[in-house]
Design a protein around this motif. Structure first.
Motif, PDB file in Angstrom:
ATOM      1  N   ARG A  83       0.849  -1.195   0.000  1.00 55.28           N
ATOM      2  CA  ARG A  83       0.000   0.000   0.000  1.00 55.28           C
ATOM      3  C   ARG A  83       0.884   1.244   0.000  1.00 55.28           C
ATOM      4  O   ARG A  83       1.928   1.271   0.666  1.00 55.28           O
ATOM      5  N   VAL A  84       0.442   2.257  -0.711  1.00 52.29           N
ATOM      6  CA  VAL A  84       1.127   3.556  -0.743  1.00 52.29           C
ATOM      7  C   VAL A  84       0.158   4.576  -0.158  1.00 52.29           C
ATOM      8  O   VAL A  84      -0.995   4.670  -0.603  1.00 52.29           O
ATOM      9  N   THR A 110      -5.392  -4.078   6.427  1.00 50.06           N
ATOM     10  CA  THR A 110      -6.850  -3.974   6.496  1.00 50.06           C
ATOM     11  C   THR A 110      -7.332  -2.683   5.842  1.00 50.06           C
ATOM     12  O   THR A 110      -6.561  -1.751   5.603  1.00 50.06           O
ATOM     13  N   TRP A 111      -8.619  -2.655   5.562  1.00 44.69           N
ATOM     14  CA  TRP A 111      -9.257  -1.478   4.984  1.00 44.69           C
ATOM     15  C   TRP A 111     -10.669  -1.402   5.520  1.00 44.69           C
ATOM     16  O   TRP A 111     -11.288  -2.460   5.685  1.00 44.69           O
ATOM     17  N   PRO A 112     -11.264  -0.300   5.839  1.00 48.12           N
ATOM     18  CA  PRO A 112     -10.716   1.044   5.675  1.00 48.12           C
ATOM     19  C   PRO A 112      -9.771   1.437   6.811  1.00 48.12           C
ATOM     20  O   PRO A 112      -9.793   0.811   7.879  1.00 48.12           O
TER      21      PRO A 112
END
Ligand code: AMP
Length: 114
Positions: A83-84, A110-112
């Protein structure tokens, strides 16, 4: 004269960092407080306070930084993804007023975000 940011001090060699990439336009080093097994910060050597301060003149610089991120992801073994992140301003959680790109990986993220 305004005080140098911590990242400008790293660029100038005033303080040490665990550097993983260094070229004419940008510098990458490991985050001192890693949030993932791989957590690198990629910063332009040009002093830009935040994403919000980018101008048209910075277009190729930002492209260059992303290509460096891609190469670093490969070098650091992030073949399963990464992830960036750019935090911008107070609500974005930015704590250092020098544009920086977080490269995070080495675990499933994880997201969000919070
Ligand atoms: P941000 O919250 O997006 O502004 O991110 C700033 C990041 O800089 C944080 O993840 C810090 O852990 C990191 N950081 C602060 N000081 C240093 C330092 N001297 N060397 C490496 N990383 C640092």
């Amino acid at each position: 004269m305004t005080e140098k940011t911590i990242f400008k001090r790293i660029i100038d060699g005033d303080i040490e960092a665990d550097v993983v990439h260094d070229d004419e336009r940008c510098l990458a080093f490991r985050d001192v407080s890693p949030q993932a097994p791989v957590h690198v910060l990629v910063i332009p050597k040009k002093e830009i306070a935040s994403l919000d301060r980018l101008t048209e003149d910075d277009e190729s610089l930002v492209g260059h930084i992303h290509l460096v991120i891609r190469k670093l992801a490969e070098q650091l073994g992030l073949s399963d993804g990464y992830r960036v992140v750019v935090n911008c301003g107070r609500d974005g959680g930015q704590t250092v007023d020098h544009l920086h790109f977080h490269l995070l990986g080495g675990r499933a993220l994880t997201w969000p975000p919070g």
